[in-house]
Design a protein around this motif. Structure first.
Motif, mmCIF file in Angstrom:
data_model
loop_
_atom_site.group_PDB
_atom_site.id
_atom_site.type_symbol
_atom_site.label_atom_id
_atom_site.label_comp_id
_atom_site.label_asym_id
_atom_site.label_seq_id
_atom_site.Cartn_x
_atom_site.Cartn_y
_atom_site.Cartn_z
ATOM 1 N N ASN A 134 -44.163 24.197 13.195
ATOM 2 C CA ASN A 134 -44.765 24.680 11.958
ATOM 3 C C ASN A 134 -43.949 25.846 11.422
ATOM 4 O O ASN A 134 -43.715 26.822 12.139
ATOM 5 N N VAL A 135 -43.510 25.723 10.185
ATOM 6 C CA VAL A 135 -42.709 26.773 9.564
ATOM 7 C C VAL A 135 -43.434 27.234 8.316
ATOM 8 O O VAL A 135 -43.618 26.469 7.370
ATOM 9 N N SER B 80 -30.083 32.714 11.558
ATOM 10 C CA SER B 80 -30.020 33.497 12.788
ATOM 11 C C SER B 80 -31.285 33.291 13.620
ATOM 12 O O SER B 80 -32.404 33.303 13.104
ATOM 13 N N ASP B 81 -31.084 33.031 14.901
ATOM 14 C CA ASP B 81 -32.188 32.868 15.864
ATOM 15 C C ASP B 81 -33.160 31.751 15.470
ATOM 16 O O ASP B 81 -34.344 31.801 15.803
ATOM 17 N N TRP B 82 -32.651 30.740 14.792
ATOM 18 C CA TRP B 82 -33.535 29.664 14.337
ATOM 19 C C TRP B 82 -34.170 28.916 15.511
ATOM 20 O O TRP B 82 -35.352 28.545 15.453
ATOM 21 N N GLN B 83 -33.425 28.728 16.591
ATOM 22 C CA GLN B 83 -33.961 27.953 17.706
ATOM 23 C C GLN B 83 -35.049 28.729 18.437
ATOM 24 O O GLN B 83 -36.070 28.148 18.836
ATOM 25 N N ASP B 84 -34.889 30.025 18.585
ATOM 26 C CA ASP B 84 -35.944 30.845 19.184
ATOM 27 C C ASP B 84 -37.199 30.813 18.323
ATOM 28 O O ASP B 84 -38.323 30.748 18.845
ATOM 29 N N TYR B 85 -36.995 30.856 17.012
ATOM 30 C CA TYR B 85 -38.135 30.805 16.087
ATOM 31 C C TYR B 85 -38.865 29.469 16.215
ATOM 32 O O TYR B 85 -40.103 29.421 16.281
ATOM 33 N N PHE B 86 -38.113 28.365 16.283
ATOM 34 C CA PHE B 86 -38.733 27.054 16.451
ATOM 35 C C PHE B 86 -39.494 26.972 17.769
ATOM 36 O O PHE B 86 -40.629 26.473 17.818
ATOM 37 N N ASN B 87 -38.898 27.459 18.835
ATOM 38 C CA ASN B 87 -39.537 27.380 20.152
ATOM 39 C C ASN B 87 -40.835 28.175 20.220
ATOM 40 O O ASN B 87 -41.706 27.883 21.056
ATOM 41 N N SER B 88 -40.965 29.161 19.375
ATOM 42 C CA SER B 88 -42.190 29.965 19.369
ATOM 43 C C SER B 88 -43.231 29.435 18.376
ATOM 44 O O SER B 88 -44.316 30.010 18.259
ATOM 45 N N ASN B 89 -42.909 28.341 17.680
ATOM 46 C CA ASN B 89 -43.841 27.780 16.693
ATOM 47 C C ASN B 89 -43.991 26.270 16.858
ATOM 48 O O ASN B 89 -44.055 25.519 15.886
ATOM 49 N N VAL B 90 -44.058 25.832 18.109
ATOM 50 C CA VAL B 90 -44.170 24.409 18.405
ATOM 51 C C VAL B 90 -45.607 23.941 18.168
ATOM 52 O O VAL B 90 -46.562 24.551 18.653
ATOM 53 N N SER B 91 -45.760 22.853 17.422
ATOM 54 C CA SER B 91 -47.085 22.273 17.203
ATOM 55 C C SER B 91 -47.310 21.014 18.032
ATOM 56 O O SER B 91 -48.444 20.649 18.343
ATOM 57 N N LEU C 139 -32.883 12.618 27.989
ATOM 58 C CA LEU C 139 -32.232 13.901 28.196
ATOM 59 C C LEU C 139 -33.226 14.979 28.620
ATOM 60 O O LEU C 139 -34.446 14.819 28.498
ATOM 61 N N LYS C 140 -32.686 16.084 29.104
ATOM 62 C CA LYS C 140 -33.502 17.173 29.637
ATOM 63 C C LYS C 140 -34.317 17.850 28.546
ATOM 64 O O LYS C 140 -34.058 17.688 27.354
ATOM 65 N N ASP C 141 -35.300 18.652 28.980
ATOM 66 C CA ASP C 141 -36.245 19.269 28.049
ATOM 67 C C ASP C 141 -35.567 20.075 26.942
ATOM 68 O O ASP C 141 -35.961 19.997 25.775
ATOM 69 N N ASP C 142 -34.558 20.863 27.292
ATOM 70 C CA ASP C 142 -33.935 21.706 26.281
ATOM 71 C C ASP C 142 -32.915 20.943 25.431
ATOM 72 O O ASP C 142 -32.448 21.449 24.418
ATOM 73 N N GLN C 143 -32.598 19.721 25.818
ATOM 74 C CA GLN C 143 -31.710 18.864 25.028
ATOM 75 C C GLN C 143 -32.589 18.017 24.110
ATOM 76 O O GLN C 143 -32.826 16.836 24.341
ATOM 77 N N CYS C 144 -33.070 18.636 23.059
ATOM 78 C CA CYS C 144 -34.100 18.032 22.224
ATOM 79 C C CYS C 144 -33.723 18.140 20.747
ATOM 80 O O CYS C 144 -32.700 18.712 20.382
ATOM 81 N N ILE C 145 -34.585 17.580 19.927
ATOM 82 C CA ILE C 145 -34.447 17.754 18.481
ATOM 83 C C ILE C 145 -35.732 18.382 17.954
ATOM 84 O O ILE C 145 -36.816 18.201 18.529
ATOM 85 N N TYR C 146 -35.594 19.132 16.876
ATOM 86 C CA TYR C 146 -36.733 19.788 16.238
ATOM 87 C C TYR C 146 -36.971 19.176 14.863
ATOM 88 O O TYR C 146 -36.022 18.789 14.173
ATOM 89 N N LYS C 147 -38.233 19.104 14.485
ATOM 90 C CA LYS C 147 -38.578 18.601 13.160
ATOM 91 C C LYS C 147 -39.614 19.506 12.528
ATOM 92 O O LYS C 147 -40.597 19.887 13.174
ATOM 93 N N ILE C 148 -39.396 19.864 11.276
ATOM 94 C CA ILE C 148 -40.363 20.671 10.547
ATOM 95 C C ILE C 148 -41.537 19.787 10.151
ATOM 96 O O ILE C 148 -41.360 18.767 9.464
ATOM 97 N N SER C 149 -42.732 20.124 10.587
ATOM 98 C CA SER C 149 -43.921 19.309 10.329
ATOM 99 C C SER C 149 -44.241 19.260 8.845
ATOM 100 O O SER C 149 -44.065 20.239 8.115
ATOM 101 N N HIS C 150 -44.727 18.093 8.417
ATOM 102 C CA HIS C 150 -45.209 17.965 7.037
ATOM 103 C C HIS C 150 -46.303 16.913 7.009
ATOM 104 O O HIS C 150 -46.468 16.125 7.951
#
Length: 348
Positions: A155-156, A163-174, A235-246
């Motif tokens: 959720n964004v 900058s720090d986009w991956q940390d931001y995504f990891n802290s906002n997982v839905s 692939l391993k847990d950290d080898q993933c893809i992120y998607k912005i929810s809509h």
């Protein structure tokens, strides 16, 4: 690691279907951000890659994507190829006014024309983790395997920054589509399915529906890959893809039509379940009901108001392709609009 990049025969091709519309909200903005991050990752890990954007049915009131993303040419050596599929082609699909893109065919257009040794699908609003790009950059991929990764929905609620986009995504997982370690990893497989170009050609890409939208084309391709003997690598847990929810994601669009046929069919299946229970014959419903529903293409299923194949028709087709060596003769040799000359723009 080899520091020489072969841009004419890249190791990886990434295929993205897209058009400059407002699907999922500001699609071009998300595309530019995801490409900016992706190209910087490819530079960081020295991975020779071509990015193929299939611009399907470009809106006449919006700039072409080649103009929108032209600023990316200064980011690195990654080649971006934009292949355009004109509206005249889109209009040949049933329901062309209901949806502006035919996703599986758009992916096939890029896959068919890819020059990379390995090819993966990607959506315009998804992001590959650093760990995923690093893994691919090791160049240890096997021709005898296909590769899957979990998709992590985020959720964004603010404008993204690089900058720090991956940390931001990891802290906002839905939500995360974890693999349950049983059978094929089907969750969001269209967002990332990586295999050799040769393997894509053997299975003839994704199923191409006659309507602007289908059901289960990506999962069927996965079963076909298994059917030709490829080994699944999750692939391993950290080898993933992120998607912005809509709100317009696939799971929110699929609805089953409720009518008298469904009511009648449900009663029959209920009686069958009672009979199975009485006779204590296990799994009879699997061997009788599923094939029957698949052959009859029931229950009637609609997406965007268009009739598509039912889940059971998808199931029986996928199982046949899995059990019978991919069953590729049912797919057209001209998949990916192979006989049509399409305009192409190259950036960098």
């Amino acid at each position: 690691m080899n520091n020489l990049l072969d841009l004419s025969n890249p190791y990886l091709s990434i295929v993205i279907p897209c058009r400059n519309d407002n699907y999922a909200g500001s699609m071009s903005k998300k595309l530019i951000l995801s490409l900016t991050i992706l190209i910087k990752q490819l530079n960081k890990f020295n991975l020779d890659t071509e990015i193929i954007i299939v611009e399907w049915n470009p809106p006449k009131d919006k700039p072409k994507l080649s103009l929108e993303i032209s600023s990316l040419k200064n980011l690195g050596k990654t080649i971006i190829r934009i292949i355009e599929v004109d509206s005249s082609i889109h209009n040949t699909f049933i329901g062309s006014q209901k949806k502006g893109i035919v996703g599986s065919v758009a992916l096939n257009v890029g896959i068919r024309r890819a020059r990379g040794k390995f090819v993966t699908s990607k959506m315009a609003d998804t992001f590959f983790s650093d760990e995923l790009i690093e893994f691919i950059s090791n160049k240890t991929l096997s021709d005898n395997c296909f590769y899957r990764a979990d998709r992590v929905d985020v959720n964004v609620n603010q404008d993204l920054i690089e900058s720090d986009w991956q940390d931001y995504f990891n802290s906002n997982v839905s939500y995360r589509g974890y693999y349950n370690k049983k059978g094929p990893h089907l969750k969001a497989c269209g967002d990332f399915m990586l295999m050799s170009k040769k393997s894509w050609e053997v299975i003839r890409g994704f199923t191409e529906p006659k309507t602007v939208i289908g059901l289960g084309e990506d999962a069927e391709a996965l079963y076909a890959a298994m059917g030709i003997g490829l080994k699944q690598i999750c692939l391993k847990d950290d080898q993933c893809i992120y998607k912005i929810s809509h709100s317009n994601q696939h799971s929110n669009r699929v609805i089953g039509s409720k009518n008298k046929v469904i009511s009648f069919l449900t009663k029959i299946l209920d009686k069958l379940d009672e009979l199975i229970f009485f006779l204590k014959i296990k799994n009879m419903a699997i061997f009788i009901a599923r094939p029957l529903l698949g052959i009859l293409n029931l229950p009637p299923t609609k997406i965007h108001g268009l009739r598509v194949r039912s889940h059971y028709r998808w199931y029986i087709t996928s199982m046949l392709r899995y059990k019978l060596g991919g069953l590729n003769f049912i797919r057209s040799k001209d998949w990916g609009l192979n006989k049509i000359d399409l305009d192409e723009t190259i950036i960098n």
